[in-house]
Design a protein around this motif. Structure first.
Motif, PDB file in Angstrom:
ATOM      1  N   ARG A 143       0.823  -1.213   0.000  1.00  0.00           N
ATOM      2  CA  ARG A 143       0.000   0.000   0.000  1.00  0.00           C
ATOM      3  C   ARG A 143       0.855   1.260   0.000  1.00  0.00           C
ATOM      4  N   TYR A 144       1.815   1.332   0.917  1.00  0.00           N
ATOM      5  CA  TYR A 144       2.541   2.582   1.121  1.00  0.00           C
ATOM      6  C   TYR A 144       3.870   2.667   0.386  1.00  0.00           C
ATOM      7  N   TYR A 145       4.500   1.540   0.114  1.00  0.00           N
ATOM      8  CA  TYR A 145       5.756   1.581  -0.624  1.00  0.00           C
ATOM      9  C   TYR A 145       5.540   1.411  -2.122  1.00  0.00           C
ATOM     10  N   LYS A 146       4.520   0.638  -2.492  1.00  0.00           N
ATOM     11  CA  LYS A 146       4.256   0.390  -3.910  1.00  0.00           C
ATOM     12  C   LYS A 146       3.064   1.175  -4.430  1.00  0.00           C
ATOM     13  N   GLY A 147       2.301   1.823  -3.534  1.00  0.00           N
ATOM     14  CA  GLY A 147       1.184   2.669  -3.953  1.00  0.00           C
ATOM     15  C   GLY A 147       0.031   1.922  -4.593  1.00  0.00           C
ATOM     16  N   MET A 148      -0.178   0.689  -4.200  1.00  0.00           N
ATOM     17  CA  MET A 148      -1.245  -0.102  -4.794  1.00  0.00           C
ATOM     18  C   MET A 148      -2.579   0.154  -4.099  1.00  0.00           C
ATOM     19  N   SER A 149      -3.642  -0.067  -4.830  1.00  0.00           N
ATOM     20  CA  SER A 149      -4.990   0.072  -4.283  1.00  0.00           C
ATOM     21  C   SER A 149      -5.342  -1.175  -3.472  1.00  0.00           C
ATOM     22  N   ASN A 150      -6.371  -1.043  -2.643  1.00  0.00           N
ATOM     23  CA  ASN A 150      -6.821  -2.197  -1.859  1.00  0.00           C
ATOM     24  C   ASN A 150      -7.252  -3.341  -2.776  1.00  0.00           C
ATOM     25  N   GLU A 151      -7.855  -2.997  -3.902  1.00  0.00           N
ATOM     26  CA  GLU A 151      -8.302  -4.014  -4.855  1.00  0.00           C
ATOM     27  C   GLU A 151      -7.111  -4.784  -5.432  1.00  0.00           C
ATOM     28  N   GLN A 152      -6.039  -4.066  -5.792  1.00  0.00           N
ATOM     29  CA  GLN A 152      -4.851  -4.720  -6.331  1.00  0.00           C
ATOM     30  C   GLN A 152      -4.191  -5.604  -5.267  1.00  0.00           C
ATOM     31  N   ILE A 153      -4.113  -5.104  -4.034  1.00  0.00           N
ATOM     32  CA  ILE A 153      -3.521  -5.883  -2.942  1.00  0.00           C
ATOM     33  C   ILE A 153      -4.338  -7.145  -2.696  1.00  0.00           C
ATOM     34  N   ALA A 154      -5.659  -7.000  -2.689  1.00  0.00           N
ATOM     35  CA  ALA A 154      -6.533  -8.159  -2.485  1.00  0.00           C
ATOM     36  C   ALA A 154      -6.281  -9.207  -3.556  1.00  0.00           C
ATOM     37  N   SER A 155      -6.089  -8.767  -4.786  1.00  0.00           N
ATOM     38  CA  SER A 155      -5.834  -9.692  -5.885  1.00  0.00           C
ATOM     39  C   SER A 155      -4.501 -10.408  -5.709  1.00  0.00           C
ATOM     40  N   ILE A 156      -3.462  -9.680  -5.338  1.00  0.00           N
ATOM     41  CA  ILE A 156      -2.140 -10.276  -5.156  1.00  0.00           C
ATOM     42  C   ILE A 156      -2.139 -11.279  -4.010  1.00  0.00           C
ATOM     43  N   MET A 157      -2.766 -10.917  -2.901  1.00  0.00           N
ATOM     44  CA  MET A 157      -2.712 -11.744  -1.692  1.00  0.00           C
ATOM     45  C   MET A 157      -3.838 -12.777  -1.615  1.00  0.00           C
ATOM     46  N   ASN A 158      -4.735 -12.755  -2.593  1.00  0.00           N
ATOM     47  CA  ASN A 158      -5.870 -13.687  -2.611  1.00  0.00           C
ATOM     48  C   ASN A 158      -6.745 -13.561  -1.363  1.00  0.00           C
ATOM     49  N   ILE A 159      -7.031 -12.306  -0.987  1.00  0.00           N
ATOM     50  CA  ILE A 159      -7.930 -12.036   0.132  1.00  0.00           C
ATOM     51  C   ILE A 159      -8.939 -10.992  -0.316  1.00  0.00           C
ATOM     52  N   SER A 160      -9.946 -10.740   0.502  1.00  0.00           N
ATOM     53  CA  SER A 160     -10.979  -9.776   0.129  1.00  0.00           C
ATOM     54  C   SER A 160     -10.507  -8.337   0.386  1.00  0.00           C
ATOM     55  N   LYS A 161     -11.169  -7.369  -0.278  1.00  0.00           N
ATOM     56  CA  LYS A 161     -10.846  -5.959  -0.048  1.00  0.00           C
ATOM     57  C   LYS A 161     -11.082  -5.561   1.403  1.00  0.00           C
ATOM     58  N   PRO A 162     -12.194  -6.015   2.057  1.00  0.00           N
ATOM     59  CA  PRO A 162     -12.353  -5.679   3.472  1.00  0.00           C
ATOM     60  C   PRO A 162     -11.224  -6.241   4.349  1.00  0.00           C
ATOM     61  N   ALA A 163     -10.716  -7.414   3.993  1.00  0.00           N
ATOM     62  CA  ALA A 163      -9.599  -7.988   4.749  1.00  0.00           C
ATOM     63  C   ALA A 163      -8.351  -7.123   4.594  1.00  0.00           C
ATOM     64  N   VAL A 164      -8.128  -6.605   3.379  1.00  0.00           N
ATOM     65  CA  VAL A 164      -6.999  -5.696   3.147  1.00  0.00           C
ATOM     66  C   VAL A 164      -7.165  -4.448   4.005  1.00  0.00           C
ATOM     67  N   ALA A 165      -8.354  -3.861   3.975  1.00  0.00           N
ATOM     68  CA  ALA A 165      -8.609  -2.646   4.765  1.00  0.00           C
ATOM     69  C   ALA A 165      -8.388  -2.906   6.249  1.00  0.00           C
ATOM     70  N   ASN A 166      -8.838  -4.053   6.732  1.00  0.00           N
ATOM     71  CA  ASN A 166      -8.647  -4.396   8.152  1.00  0.00           C
ATOM     72  C   ASN A 166      -7.171  -4.550   8.496  1.00  0.00           C
ATOM     73  N   LEU A 167      -6.418  -5.223   7.610  1.00  0.00           N
ATOM     74  CA  LEU A 167      -4.984  -5.401   7.849  1.00  0.00           C
ATOM     75  C   LEU A 167      -4.248  -4.058   7.845  1.00  0.00           C
TER      76      LEU A 167
END
Length: 193
Positions: A143-167
């Protein structure tokens, strides 16, 4: 940047130039990201090499993508996780990678002071980051070093967007708490001198 449409299609059609460009453009970012997942440079290099070999060998059958960077980061993460699961000796090596940066030119005294301050700050940040879980560190990095969106992070990590937001929320909250503790300790130590 690597053109997502034409270069990817050229690679799939067998263009050696497009493949070499893919490696040139994305290798360093993949290496840094891989080191964020597991601080074992040779292992990360092997995984990146295997990923590129796989892409070249399967070029005619790999799918289209509108975001090559996201595709590569996700593929590397999956490959690293798969390899770690295969090799139980690798479990426990997951930690954050060091940070590199370019410094401006200063006098010798300024360089020493800056270097000491940077080392102290880096050490404090590393200590704070090590209080986070592996997943929190990975989300914070993306999120902060690569500037990715929650949606992109969710896709990379195979988790939901709410899980990304919680993390992200829990990770930032923990970092704030740890950082405040460091500052209070520093102030109390400094005031006692």
């Amino acid at each position: 940047m690597y053109g997502a449409d034409s270069d990817w299609l050229a690679l799939k059609a067998g263009s050696r130039e497009a493949f070499e460009k893919l490696i040139r453009v994305h290798y360093q970012e993949l290496f840094v990201y891989g080191r964020r997942l597991i601080n074992h440079p040779d292992f990360v290099k092997d995984c990146i090499h295997d990923l590129f070999v796989h892409i070249w060998e399967k070029r005619s059958s790999i799918g289209d993508t509108d975001n090559v960077r996201l595709y590569l980061l996700k593929s590397l993460r999956n490959r690293i996780v798969k390899q770690i699961r295969k090799d139980t000796r690798m479990v426990g090596l997951v930690e954050t990678a060091g940070l590199d940066g370019n410094e401006a030119e200063w006098s010798a005294e300024e360089t020493i002071v800056h270097s000491e301050n940077a080392m102290l700050t880096t050490r404090n940040v590393e200590l704070a980051l090590h209080t986070l879980t592996n997943r929190q560190r990975e989300v914070i990095h993306l999120r902060y070093y690569k500037g990715m969106s929650n949606e992109q992070i969710a896709s990379i990590m195979n988790i939901s967007k709410p899980a990304v937001a919680n993390l992200i929320h829990s990770g930032v909250k923990s970092l704030r708490t740890v950082w405040k503790t460091f500052l209070l300790l520093f102030v109390s130590l400094f005031s006692s001198l």
